[in-house]
Design an enzyme around this catalytic site. Structure first.
Site, PDB file in Angstrom:
ATOM      1  CB  THR A  54      33.482  32.032  49.300  1.00 34.25           C
ATOM      2  OG1 THR A  54      32.092  31.979  48.957  1.00 34.25           O
ATOM      3  CG2 THR A  54      33.739  33.258  50.160  1.00 34.25           C
ATOM      4  CB  VAL A  56      31.920  25.988  49.260  1.00 33.94           C
ATOM      5  CG1 VAL A  56      30.660  25.112  49.260  1.00 33.94           C
ATOM      6  CG2 VAL A  56      33.083  25.214  49.870  1.00 33.94           C
ATOM      7  CB  CYS A  57      29.638  30.531  47.464  1.00 31.65           C
ATOM      8  SG  CYS A  57      29.422  30.602  49.252  1.00 31.65           S
ATOM      9  CB  THR A  58      32.709  29.740  43.138  1.00 35.60           C
ATOM     10  OG1 THR A  58      33.051  31.012  43.699  1.00 35.60           O
ATOM     11  CG2 THR A  58      32.962  29.774  41.639  1.00 35.60           C
ATOM     12  CG  LEU A  61      25.467  30.824  43.027  1.00 33.87           C
ATOM     13  CD1 LEU A  61      25.716  30.404  44.471  1.00 33.87           C
ATOM     14  CD2 LEU A  61      25.585  32.327  42.878  1.00 33.87           C
TER      15      LEU A  61
END
Length: 222
Positions: A54, A56-58, A61
């Site tokens: 996804t 935003v998650c990318t 992290l």
């Protein structure tokens, strides 16, 4: 691998500051983790993300990966968790490293049975009854919760702020001071009310008493 409970804390209870951070054994993208043992005697940050692959998650992290040296300088280990499986985490890491220009060197915890999410209250049913929200838990060397933050899925976190909070927590754990609004490392701090005027004069020579309850001093070293 199924997550194994170590903590006796009931599921879905709300974790509060000062509570013992629940322990668990779980799979990660790089093998099994026993959480408290992995934390060791330093500080820890556990943060959840709604799902792999996804946008935003990318970016989140990737941001944490780029800050690896900053967390290490604060004796702080970082781990991420979501309800995806370990093989999905492994596949996603390649995308993170390609698009964010950073190597992921921290554990990605797999929680497909949602045990860790339940232990830490990371699923908010009125927001999403399956995916984890963007939770952050800062854990001290005594394995207790020092900070909690919760963001909606649509808002990426400011990990610079989490580093700032770590600086404050570590400073105030070592000295009887507190940090004021918008404080940054190296700026003046506040002497806590628990310190008498006599003790303040001895421990913080040259401090300024703006009000009897508001005493300002340079940040202690170390």
């Amino acid at each position: 691998m199924t997550t194994t409970y170590i903590s006796r804390r009931g599921q879905n209870a709300t974790l509060q500051l000062g509570d013992l951070a629940p322990d668990f054994v779980a799979a990660t993208a790089d093998g099994q983790i026993r959480f408290h043992e992995w934390l060791g005697h330093g500080w820890g940050v556990l943060f959840s993300h709604p799902a792999d692959f996804t946008p935003v998650c990318t970016t989140e992290l990737g941001a944490v990966a780029r800050l690896a040296d900053q967390f290490a300088a604060r004796d702080t280990k970082v781990a991420a968790v979501s309800v995806d499986a370990a093989d999905t985490h492994r596949a996603w890491i390649g995308d993170i490293e390609e698009t964010q220009d950073a190597r992921v060197g921290f554990p990605l915890i797999a929680d497909p049975d949602r045990h860790v999410a339940s232990l830490y209250g990371m699923i908010h049913p009125r927001h999403d009854d399956t995916a984890t929200v963007r939770s952050v838990f800062v854990i001290g060397p005594d394995k207790t919760i020092k900070l909690t933050l919760t963001y909606p899925a649509s808002t990426g976190r400011d990990f610079g702020e989490i580093l700032r909070v770590l600086d404050s927590l570590q400073l105030t754990a070592a000295h009887q001071v507190a940090t004021p609004a918008d404080w940054r490392p190296g700026e003046d701090v506040i002497i806590t009310p628990a310190v008498s005027d006599e003790e303040a004069a001895r421990r913080f020579p040259g401090h300024r008493a703006i009000k009897p309850y508001l005493r300002i001093t340079p940040a202690p070293a170390g």
